[in-house]
Design an enzyme around this catalytic site. Structure first.
Site, PDB file in Angstrom:
ATOM      1  N   GLN A 291       0.849  -1.292   0.081  1.00 15.52           N
ATOM      2  CA  GLN A 291       0.037   0.121   0.041  1.00 15.52           C
ATOM      3  C   GLN A 291       0.945   1.099  -0.082  1.00 15.52           C
ATOM      4  O   GLN A 291       1.814   1.198   0.821  1.00 15.52           O
ATOM      5  CB  GLN A 291      -0.840   0.056   1.200  1.00 15.52           C
ATOM      6  CG  GLN A 291      -1.976  -1.027   1.404  1.00 15.52           C
ATOM      7  CD  GLN A 291      -2.862  -1.112   0.432  1.00 15.52           C
ATOM      8  OE1 GLN A 291      -3.273  -0.063  -0.210  1.00 15.52           O
ATOM      9  NE2 GLN A 291      -3.677  -1.873   0.267  1.00 15.52           N
ATOM     10  N   ASP A 389      -8.657  -8.495  -1.334  1.00 16.45           N
ATOM     11  CA  ASP A 389      -8.299  -7.172  -1.928  1.00 16.45           C
ATOM     12  C   ASP A 389      -7.694  -7.015  -3.360  1.00 16.45           C
ATOM     13  O   ASP A 389      -6.580  -7.032  -3.706  1.00 16.45           O
ATOM     14  CB  ASP A 389      -7.047  -6.618  -0.917  1.00 16.45           C
ATOM     15  CG  ASP A 389      -6.594  -5.329  -0.870  1.00 16.45           C
ATOM     16  OD1 ASP A 389      -7.329  -4.466  -1.830  1.00 16.45           O
ATOM     17  OD2 ASP A 389      -5.698  -5.033  -0.337  1.00 16.45           O
ATOM     18  N   CYS A 416      -9.804  -0.838  -4.423  1.00 14.44           N
ATOM     19  CA  CYS A 416      -9.325   0.486  -4.821  1.00 14.44           C
ATOM     20  C   CYS A 416     -10.029   1.094  -5.934  1.00 14.44           C
ATOM     21  O   CYS A 416      -9.847   2.101  -6.673  1.00 14.44           O
ATOM     22  CB  CYS A 416      -7.875   0.509  -5.120  1.00 14.44           C
ATOM     23  SG  CYS A 416      -7.687  -0.690  -6.377  1.00 14.44           S
TER      24      CYS A 416
HETATM   25  C1  LIG Z   1      -4.530  -4.394  -4.213  1.00 13.60           C
HETATM   26  S1  LIG Z   1      -3.203  -5.371  -4.195  1.00 13.60           S
HETATM   27  C2  LIG Z   1      -3.519  -6.093  -2.533  1.00 13.60           C
HETATM   28  C3  LIG Z   1      -2.295  -6.596  -1.677  1.00 13.60           C
HETATM   29  C4  LIG Z   1      -2.452  -6.658  -0.403  1.00 13.60           C
HETATM   30  N1  LIG Z   1      -3.641  -7.081   0.156  1.00 13.60           N
HETATM   31  C5  LIG Z   1      -2.131  -5.658   0.329  1.00 13.60           C
HETATM   32  O1  LIG Z   1      -2.735  -4.642   0.939  1.00 13.60           O
HETATM   33  O2  LIG Z   1      -0.788  -5.339   0.403  1.00 13.60           O
HETATM   34  C6  LIG Z   1      -3.838  -6.683  -5.168  1.00 13.60           C
HETATM   35  C7  LIG Z   1      -2.798  -7.940  -5.413  1.00 13.60           C
HETATM   36  O3  LIG Z   1      -3.454  -8.787  -6.129  1.00 13.60           O
HETATM   37  C8  LIG Z   1      -2.544  -9.593  -6.831  1.00 13.60           C
HETATM   38  N2  LIG Z   1      -3.328 -10.278  -8.053  1.00 13.60           N
HETATM   39  C9  LIG Z   1      -3.811  -9.779  -8.981  1.00 13.60           C
HETATM   40  N3  LIG Z   1      -4.509 -10.711  -9.858  1.00 13.60           N
HETATM   41  C10 LIG Z   1      -4.517 -11.725  -8.907  1.00 13.60           C
HETATM   42  C11 LIG Z   1      -5.406 -12.936  -9.120  1.00 13.60           C
HETATM   43  N4  LIG Z   1      -6.048 -13.419 -10.137  1.00 13.60           N
HETATM   44  N5  LIG Z   1      -5.061 -14.022  -8.225  1.00 13.60           N
HETATM   45  C12 LIG Z   1      -4.264 -13.542  -7.034  1.00 13.60           C
HETATM   46  N6  LIG Z   1      -3.721 -12.482  -6.789  1.00 13.60           N
HETATM   47  C13 LIG Z   1      -3.840 -11.551  -7.630  1.00 13.60           C
HETATM   48  C14 LIG Z   1      -1.609  -8.288  -7.303  1.00 13.60           C
HETATM   49  O4  LIG Z   1      -0.381  -8.965  -7.577  1.00 13.60           O
HETATM   50  C15 LIG Z   1      -1.671  -7.536  -6.078  1.00 13.60           C
HETATM   51  O5  LIG Z   1      -0.685  -8.236  -5.300  1.00 13.60           O
END
Ligand SMILES: C[S@@+](CC[C@H](N)C(=O)[O-])C[C@H]1O[C@@H](n2cnc3c(N)ncnc32)[C@H](O)[C@@H]1O
Length: 459
Positions: A291, A389, A416
């Site tokens: 974040q 998330d 977001c």
């Molecule tokens: C908004 S971030 C949230 C990360 C964590 N919850 C944080 O607050 O640090 C979204 C995360 O989802 C991962 N992501 C994107 N597509 C995904 C998928 N299909 N399955 C699992 N993770 C995924 C991204 O790499 C990223 O780390």
């Protein structure tokens, strides 16, 4: 090409006096010319403005502010001298209270219009006491202009870098390092990447700081492996700024808008920095998501944790878990937490974070949530609470369907993007879930971005 109908009452290139009625989800003013919607950046509801029409689409036009005729009380003078040129911020012309109201409104509108949910408690957005200098990550393209190295955000809708030596939304130390680097890059005759020709070495510089640890990371993103000045520059950087404990080179030779490539090399110090959130220490690598607003991440995660309502006996899913920031907080209050994340480096960090913090009741799984979650179900694992998330596009339908199939009683949705949240809420509602409440948290002051956390329960 869209054909503009004869009945459209606006003409490209012409200027009109428009009364602004409200703001759209991007923070642009919405006014009407004979009922036809015009979207214009930097104007506020209640204002009257001279607006030149730059683009006419089928159902709306895009305007450019020429002059404010009547000013709203929420208008303030932007702090940044390049605000109107730079694409980094969108709402510096609004008093902070008005920014927060706008963000609350965006979430309410999305939930009502896209989610088709009326009378849902959307709480007022939680703001920052000091809404400046909050970003812990700076990622800037580099360019050359009149013999000078320039770095900054792109002007809206272009790839023109708006050079600036001040930025009020980034941590002050990162701004100073970027200034220093621009001089040094020139001094060392490091060539700058040119998007049109794909020639030149240095594409971007990425800086990260741990707000609560003061650790700093510098990453040079290069168009090729050979970076002869890299070692010396790393040494000079560390000498000048002793808080820089990690200097890396990331190689990206592709013609793409994606900033980072797959390979990262250590130039100096260590390969990661540490940040601390609510007493938990997190390792952050160049490519892992973290974040960008540390202070507000604490507020957001506390809200998510509250919504999860854990008592110690629950099995919890943390989908899209990044480096495990939410997972580790959940783990302190749950029986077991499963984190799923697609980026391998983030999963590696998540495991190390768990170890570093002595947290053993977590398991991190590398892969796509939509593929890994059904595998957990096949293993007979039941979730009492699911926290998601996801990235801006929201959750894959399969993920939401699996929650319904598993009969997960409680879902905490951190988002977001209010539009994709609202779309997913509508689908969850169809499948027998009920939205309880939504809490917007202002993670990105001075910009149009909105973050929020929603509590959803099985009916
Ligand atoms: C908004 S971030 C949230 C990360 C964590 N919850 C944080 O607050 O640090 C979204 C995360 O989802 C991962 N992501 C994107 N597509 C995904 C998928 N299909 N399955 C699992 N993770 C995924 C991204 O790499 C990223 O780390």
């Amino acid at each position: 090409m869209v054909k503009v109908g004869k009945n459209v009452p606006v003409q490209k290139g012409k200027t009109y006096t428009v009364e602004i009625e409200n703001l759209n989800h991007l923070g642009e003013g919405v006014g009407r010319i004979e009922g036809f919607a015009v979207f214009t950046p930097y104007v506020l509801p209640g204002e009257k403005a001279e607006i030149r029409i730059n683009e006419v689409k089928k159902n709306f036009a895009i305007g450019e502010l020429q002059e404010i005729v009547e000013t709203a009380s929420e208008r303030i003078t932007p702090r940044c001298p390049v605000f109107y040129k730079c694409g980094g911020c969108q709402t510096q012309h609004m008093a902070y209270e008005a920014q927060l109201n706008f963000k609350t409104q965006v979430v309410k509108e999305a939930v009502r219009r896209i989610g088709k949910l009326e009378e849902v408690p959307v709480h007022p957005a939680i703001g920052m006491d000091n809404p400046w200098y909050y970003r812990n990550k700076v990622q800037m393209p580099l360019g050359l202009k009149e013999g000078k190295v320039v770095a900054g955000f792109y002007a809206p809708g272009t790839h023109d870098i708006v050079d600036t030596d001040i930025c009020y939304i980034q941590h002050e130390k990162l701004v100073k390092i970027m200034q220093w680097l621009k001089e040094k890059i020139l001094e060392h005759h490091i060539s700058i990447y040119n998007e049109e020709t794909s020639k030149g070495l240095l594409r971007h510089v990425l800086l990260r700081i741990g707000f609560n640890t003061d650790d700093i990371m510098v990453v040079f993103i290069t168009n090729g492996r050979k970076f002869p000045q890299g070692q010396l520059l790393a040494e000079q950087l560390q000498k000048e700024f002793p808080q820089i404990i990690s200097i890396m080179q990331n190689i990206n030779t592709k013609r793409t808008n994606v900033i980072m490539g797959d390979e990262t090399i250590l130039l100096g110090g260590q390969d990661s920095i540490t940040e601390e959130l609510a007493g938990i220490r997190y390792k952050i690598s160049p490519r892992s998501f973290f974040q960008v607003n540390t202070k507000q991440a604490e507020v957001l995660f506390a809200k998510a944790l509250g919504y999860a309502g854990l008592t110690g006996g629950e099995t919890v899913l943390d989908a899209y878990c990044g480096t495990g920031s939410i997972s580790l907080m959940l783990a302190q209050k749950a029986k077991k937490v499963y984190g799923i994340e697609v980026i391998g480096a983030a999963i590696k960090d998540a495991w190390e974070n768990a170890k570093e913090n002595g947290i053993e009741n977590v398991e991190f799984i590398e892969g796509k949530t939509e593929e890994e979650l059904p595998c957990l179900v096949k293993q007979g694992i039941h979730m009492d609470v699911a926290v998601v998330d996801p990235p801006r596009k929201g959750c894959d339908k399969i993920v939401l369907e699996t929650f319904a199939k598993m009969n997960v009683p409680r879902i905490v949705y951190v988002s977001c993007n209010p539009s994709s949240l609202a779309r997913d809420l509508a689908y969850l509602t169809e499948m027998g879930y009920e939205l309880q409440e939504v809490q917007p948290v202002d993670m990105f002051p001075a910009t149009g971005h909105v973050e929020c956390c929603a509590l959803i329960e099985r009916k």
